[in-house]
Enzyme design. Structure first.
Site, PDB file in Angstrom:
ATOM      1  N   ASN A   7       0.882  -1.229  -0.064  1.00 19.77           N
ATOM      2  CA  ASN A   7      -0.013  -0.134   0.644  1.00 19.77           C
ATOM      3  C   ASN A   7       0.449   1.209  -0.133  1.00 19.77           C
ATOM      4  OD1 ASN A   7      -1.804   2.364   0.449  1.00 19.77           O
ATOM      5  ND2 ASN A   7      -2.693   1.586   2.714  1.00 19.77           N
ATOM      6  N   TRP A   8       0.909   1.941  -0.855  1.00 19.49           N
ATOM      7  CA  TRP A   8       1.865   2.812  -1.185  1.00 19.49           C
ATOM      8  C   TRP A   8       1.326   4.034  -0.216  1.00 19.49           C
ATOM      9  CZ3 TRP A   8       3.972   2.770  -7.169  1.00 19.49           C
ATOM     10  CH2 TRP A   8       5.174   1.681  -7.297  1.00 19.49           C
ATOM     11  N   LYS A   9       0.831   4.009  -0.083  1.00 15.32           N
ATOM     12  CA  LYS A   9      -0.447   5.580   0.390  1.00 15.32           C
ATOM     13  C   LYS A   9      -0.438   6.376  -0.613  1.00 15.32           C
ATOM     14  CE  LYS A   9      -0.203   4.003   4.893  1.00 15.32           C
ATOM     15  NZ  LYS A   9       0.101   3.671   6.197  1.00 15.32           N
ATOM     16  N   HIS A  92      -9.688   1.180   4.814  1.00 13.91           N
ATOM     17  CA  HIS A  92      -7.721   1.578   5.583  1.00 13.91           C
ATOM     18  C   HIS A  92      -8.371   2.615   7.082  1.00 13.91           C
ATOM     19  CE1 HIS A  92      -3.977   2.796   6.559  1.00 13.91           C
ATOM     20  NE2 HIS A  92      -3.758   1.744   5.911  1.00 13.91           N
ATOM     21  N   GLU A  94      -6.733   5.268   7.630  1.00 10.32           N
ATOM     22  CA  GLU A  94      -6.503   6.510   7.247  1.00 10.32           C
ATOM     23  C   GLU A  94      -7.595   7.361   7.046  1.00 10.32           C
ATOM     24  OE1 GLU A  94      -2.749   5.571   5.450  1.00 10.32           O
ATOM     25  OE2 GLU A  94      -2.050   5.385   7.513  1.00 10.32           O
ATOM     26  N   GLU A 163      -5.170  -4.454  10.920  1.00  9.63           N
ATOM     27  CA  GLU A 163      -4.168  -3.945  11.143  1.00  9.63           C
ATOM     28  C   GLU A 163      -3.809  -2.690  12.320  1.00  9.63           C
ATOM     29  OE1 GLU A 163      -2.336  -2.558   7.093  1.00  9.63           O
ATOM     30  OE2 GLU A 163      -4.007  -1.483   7.322  1.00  9.63           O
ATOM     31  N   GLY A 169       2.317   2.274  11.194  1.00  6.97           N
ATOM     32  CA  GLY A 169       3.878   3.422  10.796  1.00  6.97           C
ATOM     33  C   GLY A 169       4.512   4.372  12.369  1.00  6.97           C
ATOM     34  N   SER A 209       3.515  -1.239  10.693  1.00  8.62           N
ATOM     35  CA  SER A 209       5.183  -1.511  10.637  1.00  8.62           C
ATOM     36  C   SER A 209       5.649  -2.977  10.521  1.00  8.62           C
ATOM     37  CB  SER A 209       5.366  -1.176  12.100  1.00  8.62           C
ATOM     38  OG  SER A 209       4.942   0.084  12.583  1.00  8.62           O
ATOM     39  N   GLY A 230       2.786  -1.266   4.267  1.00  5.43           N
ATOM     40  CA  GLY A 230       2.994   0.614   4.228  1.00  5.43           C
ATOM     41  C   GLY A 230       3.862   1.489   3.728  1.00  5.43           C
TER      42      GLY A 230
HETATM   43  P1  PGA Z   1       3.256   0.951   7.875  1.00  5.95           P
HETATM   44  O1  PGA Z   1       0.685   0.708   7.260  1.00  5.95           O
HETATM   45  O2  PGA Z   1       2.946  -0.406   7.241  1.00  5.95           O
HETATM   46  O3  PGA Z   1       3.174   1.970   7.482  1.00  5.95           O
HETATM   47  O4  PGA Z   1       2.704   0.366   9.371  1.00  5.95           O
HETATM   48  C1  PGA Z   1       0.289  -0.034   7.675  1.00  5.95           C
HETATM   49  C2  PGA Z   1      -0.853   0.171   7.221  1.00  5.95           C
HETATM   50  O5  PGA Z   1      -1.212   1.079   7.059  1.00  5.95           O
HETATM   51  O6  PGA Z   1      -1.167  -0.611   5.731  1.00  5.95           O
END
Ligand code: PGA
Length: 246
Positions: A7-9, A92, A94, A163, A169, A209, A230
């Site tokens: 997931n490149w966000k 997600h 976010e 998650e 993050g 993470s 992520g």
């Molecule tokens: P992260 O994000 O690997 O940067 O912790 C994971 C995610 O939100 O899918």
């Protein structure tokens, strides 16, 4: 078979960087035991279609539930016809946090994406784990509300990503043991809703993470079917290491 979702966000912000990252991944030997899915920002999709490879498929980070019409700013399912998209990440944390998505909105999106024969990666997770010994009821409620009223036949295309928000993050992942307990709990809830056969067939991933050092500790758990990565999936060197260590 382990499923790795990158997931490149919004970490990758130019078409050039997106193409370079795809080019680097295409050079790697991907194990036959790994299904790899890259989820770039949608705006780079047209450009990246030329970089398609048998080594991975593409996914989107979000979708709207209606197919077309007066929906300013949305990306809809009908727009995907020209593109090769296999997976859609939905729910997600976010998007729940910054775009105000509720379980009810996510439910509409899950239904629409499954009806369009796309595979859905439904993300769930608690903000805090008050009792380390039990997965919060909260996660069960998210699963129940997001998956209410779905035709069970369509659930063959569902993947759930556990998650925990506190692990996203932050550099502080969940323990493989607790992530496995959550995966078991999620399958139990789905079994209660749609029967044991459906529950047992659902893939459950861990996300939060994940990096090259800890990835194997998650994917080596029998009840965890892969990981959602992520930030580390946007760092060429680190992601290549992750693919090596799966
Ligand atoms: P992260 O994000 O690997 O940067 O912790 C994971 C995610 O939100 O899918």
């Amino acid at each position: 078979m382990k499923l790795i979702i990158a997931n490149w966000k919004a970490y990758i912000t130019s078409g050039k960087a997106a193409k370079e990252l795809v080019a680097e991944i295409t050079k790697q030997k991907i194990s036959k035991e790994v299904e790899l899915v890259l989820c770039p920002p949608a705006i780079f999709f047209a450009d990246l279609q030329k970089s398609r490879s048998k080594k991975f498929s593409f996914g989107l980070q979000n979708i709207f539930w209606e197919r077309r019409g007066a929906y300013t700013g949305e990306i809809t399912l009908d727009m995907l016809d020209d593109f090769s998209v296999k997976y859609i990440i939905l729910g997600h944390s976010e998007r729940r946090m910054h775009a105000g998505e509720t379980d009810e909105i996510i439910n509409k999106k899950v239904k629409a994406a499954l009806s369009a024969e796309l595979k859905v990666v439904l993300c769930v997770g608690e903000r805090e784990r008050e009792d380390p010994k039990s997965v919060p009821v909260f996660v069960g409620e998210q699963v129940k509300r997001s998956l209410a009223g779905i035709n069970p036949i369509q659930l063959k295309d569902l993947v759930v990503a556990y998650e925990p928000i506190w692990a996203i993050g932050t550099g502080v992942p969940d323990t493989p043991h607790d992530a496995l307990s959550a995966a078991i709990y999620i399958r139990k809830i789905i079994s209660e809703m749609y029967g044991a056969k459906v529950g047992a067939g659902i893939k459950v991933l861990y996300g939060g993470s994940v990096n090259s050092t800890n990835v194997s500790s998650f994917v080596n758990q029998d009840g965890i079917d892969g990981v959602l990565v992520g930030k580390a999936s946007t760092d060429k060197k680190e992601f290549v290491e992750i693919l090596r260590n799966v």
